[in-house]
Design a protein around this motif. Structure first.
Motif, mmCIF file in Angstrom:
data_model
loop_
_atom_site.group_PDB
_atom_site.id
_atom_site.type_symbol
_atom_site.label_atom_id
_atom_site.label_comp_id
_atom_site.label_asym_id
_atom_site.label_seq_id
_atom_site.Cartn_x
_atom_site.Cartn_y
_atom_site.Cartn_z
ATOM 1 N N GLU A 17 0.821 -1.216 0.000
ATOM 2 C CA GLU A 17 0.000 0.000 0.000
ATOM 3 C C GLU A 17 0.856 1.268 0.000
ATOM 4 O OE1 GLU A 17 -3.601 2.092 -0.047
ATOM 5 O OE2 GLU A 17 -3.218 -0.049 -0.310
ATOM 6 N N VAL A 18 2.060 1.166 0.560
ATOM 7 C CA VAL A 18 2.961 2.308 0.668
ATOM 8 C C VAL A 18 3.328 2.877 -0.707
ATOM 9 C CG1 VAL A 18 5.342 2.913 1.308
ATOM 10 C CG2 VAL A 18 3.919 1.621 2.892
ATOM 11 N N PHE A 19 3.234 2.051 -1.745
ATOM 12 C CA PHE A 19 3.651 2.481 -3.083
ATOM 13 C C PHE A 19 2.475 2.869 -3.985
ATOM 14 C CE2 PHE A 19 6.860 -0.444 -1.424
ATOM 15 C CZ PHE A 19 7.963 0.414 -1.414
ATOM 16 N N GLU A 20 1.280 2.964 -3.396
ATOM 17 C CA GLU A 20 0.135 3.461 -4.162
ATOM 18 C C GLU A 20 0.217 4.986 -4.238
ATOM 19 O OE1 GLU A 20 -2.028 1.594 -5.853
ATOM 20 O OE2 GLU A 20 -0.806 -0.098 -5.183
ATOM 21 N N ILE A 21 -0.202 5.542 -5.374
ATOM 22 C CA ILE A 21 -0.080 6.986 -5.599
ATOM 23 C C ILE A 21 -0.909 7.787 -4.604
ATOM 24 C CG2 ILE A 21 -0.482 8.837 -7.271
ATOM 25 C CD1 ILE A 21 1.904 7.069 -7.918
ATOM 26 N N ASP A 22 -2.058 7.250 -4.183
ATOM 27 C CA ASP A 22 -2.938 7.997 -3.279
ATOM 28 C C ASP A 22 -2.660 7.705 -1.800
ATOM 29 O OD1 ASP A 22 -3.835 5.409 -3.288
ATOM 30 O OD2 ASP A 22 -5.952 5.889 -3.600
ATOM 31 N N TYR A 23 -1.586 6.985 -1.503
ATOM 32 C CA TYR A 23 -1.238 6.682 -0.112
ATOM 33 C C TYR A 23 -0.821 7.960 0.621
ATOM 34 C CZ TYR A 23 1.493 4.838 3.826
ATOM 35 O OH TYR A 23 1.998 4.587 5.075
ATOM 36 N N VAL A 24 -1.384 8.142 1.810
ATOM 37 C CA VAL A 24 -1.037 9.307 2.640
ATOM 38 C C VAL A 24 -0.171 8.824 3.802
ATOM 39 C CG1 VAL A 24 -1.913 11.208 4.049
ATOM 40 C CG2 VAL A 24 -3.191 10.479 2.028
ATOM 41 N N PRO A 25 1.129 9.109 3.783
ATOM 42 C CA PRO A 25 2.031 8.588 4.826
ATOM 43 C C PRO A 25 1.807 9.273 6.168
ATOM 44 C CG PRO A 25 3.209 10.112 3.393
ATOM 45 C CD PRO A 25 1.844 9.949 2.800
ATOM 46 N N GLU A 26 2.014 8.511 7.240
ATOM 47 C CA GLU A 26 1.921 9.104 8.574
ATOM 48 C C GLU A 26 3.026 10.132 8.762
ATOM 49 O OE1 GLU A 26 1.694 6.426 11.837
ATOM 50 O OE2 GLU A 26 0.211 5.127 10.871
ATOM 51 N N GLN A 27 4.214 9.795 8.320
ATOM 52 C CA GLN A 27 5.351 10.707 8.400
ATOM 53 C C GLN A 27 5.465 11.441 7.076
ATOM 54 O OE1 GLN A 27 7.187 10.981 11.147
ATOM 55 N NE2 GLN A 27 8.839 12.313 10.471
ATOM 56 N N PHE A 28 5.132 12.733 7.077
ATOM 57 C CA PHE A 28 5.127 13.510 5.839
ATOM 58 C C PHE A 28 6.088 14.683 6.007
ATOM 59 C CE2 PHE A 28 2.845 16.615 2.952
ATOM 60 C CZ PHE A 28 3.298 16.019 1.788
ATOM 61 N N ASN A 29 7.284 14.530 5.432
ATOM 62 C CA ASN A 29 8.349 15.507 5.658
ATOM 63 C C ASN A 29 8.401 16.572 4.560
ATOM 64 O OD1 ASN A 29 9.281 14.062 7.956
ATOM 65 N ND2 ASN A 29 10.342 12.625 6.608
ATOM 66 N N HIS A 30 9.098 17.664 4.885
ATOM 67 C CA HIS A 30 9.470 18.723 3.937
ATOM 68 C C HIS A 30 8.306 19.627 3.504
ATOM 69 C CE1 HIS A 30 13.042 16.299 3.837
ATOM 70 N NE2 HIS A 30 12.444 15.325 3.188
ATOM 71 N N ARG A 31 7.156 19.492 4.129
ATOM 72 C CA ARG A 31 6.033 20.379 3.792
ATOM 73 C C ARG A 31 5.392 20.961 5.044
ATOM 74 N NH1 ARG A 31 8.279 21.050 -0.142
ATOM 75 N NH2 ARG A 31 7.717 20.483 -2.277
ATOM 76 N N ASP A 32 6.190 21.063 6.117
ATOM 77 C CA ASP A 32 5.652 21.582 7.387
ATOM 78 C C ASP A 32 5.146 23.007 7.252
ATOM 79 O OD1 ASP A 32 6.309 19.196 8.528
ATOM 80 O OD2 ASP A 32 8.112 19.915 9.547
ATOM 81 N N ALA A 33 5.897 23.859 6.556
ATOM 82 C CA ALA A 33 5.505 25.267 6.427
ATOM 83 C C ALA A 33 4.189 25.388 5.659
ATOM 84 C CB ALA A 33 6.606 26.059 5.715
ATOM 85 N N GLN A 34 4.045 24.608 4.592
ATOM 86 C CA GLN A 34 2.825 24.667 3.788
ATOM 87 C C GLN A 34 1.617 24.140 4.569
ATOM 88 O OE1 GLN A 34 5.769 23.624 2.682
ATOM 89 N NE2 GLN A 34 6.224 24.851 0.874
ATOM 90 N N ILE A 35 1.816 23.068 5.336
ATOM 91 C CA ILE A 35 0.715 22.515 6.118
ATOM 92 C C ILE A 35 0.294 23.483 7.222
ATOM 93 C CG2 ILE A 35 0.114 20.683 7.758
ATOM 94 C CD1 ILE A 35 1.607 18.722 5.997
#
Length: 376
Positions: A17-35
């Motif tokens: 499932e980790v390699f599906e395009i629509d997978y939303v990872p628990e650990q999502f790095n490098h977009r903290d400012a945008q979030i």
């Protein structure tokens, strides 16, 4: 030798499932400012006030959709008073289709398949929001597709001016835009622009180091130890950087591992990656074709066929004469399609000066690949 071969019932994937395009990872790095900025824009909705309208803008594969989905997941865990609705505008790109999805999210079921007007659908949405004292937050992913279909104003106007017809209704909009040539604020008409006034959040392309870190995280989560050696991951990163789209790298990891499994190997080899890249590199083409209507697919097929015969730039007039009998489309409609294909980065449309201005068309992809994807 035999001990190094995979048994028929074994797999290299710990979690595919980790390699599906629509997978939303628990650990999502490098977009903290945008979030953080996105969370700030929607926060008024938690207090019963209309959320601030927002545009998330950046090239494909820069984390826009995942960031919005992360914020939406947190909203759903926190409150029932702010209702987030995610719409994929590549799939639902008409006013009625979009409001049907909103209706389903708000009421729990789709509107009747026939005999229901748009006004009835919107009345039901508004009444439910008022009765439940809820605020609506709509994310239009790939909103630029609504622009190509001339639907953007027809969708935004009722959403943004709903309070005029239904006092007390509060609706905010997040538009996700992947076409960097599009300025949504300047494309909408004046009556929409006067109430839209969005804050723009820019998502820059990932650096090579960031892509390496993200893909390495996916490998650790999704594959068993020692399946992908460091030098093979470096190759995947290198191929991903060629396309500038993180989704290509994720798809490449999946396909390369499947190739290794097919050969009963316990680790991914260079040849598995190279073979997989011949498919993964066309990920954007596959997604774009999937979003086309039947008549648009026929016109694109005609362009690809003509391009396959003569590997040169083609005049728009010559192409029209080639496809008009096959498709039965008028020139105005045909030219609208050509401009849409240009905006979708399926072809290049430009002008040559001479006796007047001649519109020239050239495919961005191998015409044989385009035809292959159209047949799928």
């Amino acid at each position: 030798m035999k001990k190094n071969l995979l048994m028929w019932d074994e797999t290299l994937f710990r979690d595919p499932e980790v390699f599906e395009i629509d997978y939303v990872p628990e650990q999502f790095n490098h977009r903290d400012a945008q979030i953080r900025e996105l969370a700030f824009q929607v926060r008024p909705g938690l207090r019963g006030v209309r959320p601030q309208n927002t545009i998330c803008r950046g090239l494909p594969g820069t984390g826009k959709t995942t960031s919005v989905k992360k914020v939406f997941a947190e909203i759903e865990e926190t409150t029932k008073k702010l209702v987030p609705v995610y719409i994929n505008c590549q799939i639902d790109n008409t006013k009625f289709a979009i409001f049907s999805q909103i209706y389903r999210r708000v009421t729990g079921h789709l509107p009747p398949a026939s005999g229901t007007s748009f006004k009835q659908v919107f009345d039901a949405i508004a009444r439910t929001l008022l009765r439940e004292e809820q605020v609506l937050l709509v994310a239009l992913d790939d909103a630029n597709y609504l622009l190509y279909e001339n639907e953007i104003n027809r969708v935004l106007y009722p959403l943004l001016r709903s309070h005029e017809a239904y006092p007390g209704v509060r609706i905010g909009v997040i538009a996700i835009v992947s076409d960097m040539s599009v300025s949504l604020q300047s494309e909408v008409d004046a009556r929409v622009a006067s109430v839209f006034r969005p804050t723009e959040i820019y998502f820059p392309p990932y650096s090579e180091e960031e892509i390496h870190g993200i893909l390495e995280e996916r490998v650790l989560q999704g594959l068993y130890p020692n399946v992908l050696r460091p030098e093979i991951l470096d190759l995947v990163v290198e191929q991903t950087m060629k396309n500038g789209d993180l989704r290509v790298g994720i798809d490449l990891l999946k396909r390369a591992t499947l190739n290794a499994e097919k050969e009963a190997r316990r680790c991914v080899e260079r040849e598995d990656v190279c073979k997989a890249y011949e498919v993964s590199r066309y990920l954007h083409l596959a997604y774009s074709i999937r979003a086309l209507r039947d008549d648009e697919r026929e016109v694109l097929a005609g362009i690809a066929e003509m391009s396959a015969r003569d590997d040169r730039e083609m005049s728009a007039g010559d192409v029209y004469r080639f496809v008009k009998d096959q498709v039965g489309v008028g020139y105005t409609k045909y030219y609208e399609m050509i401009r849409k294909f240009d905006a979708m980065r399926l072809l290049n449309l430009h002008y040559r000066q001479g006796r007047g201005r001649t519109r020239l068309i050239s495919l961005r992809y191998d015409p044989k690949r385009v035809l292959e994807h159209l047949r799928q």
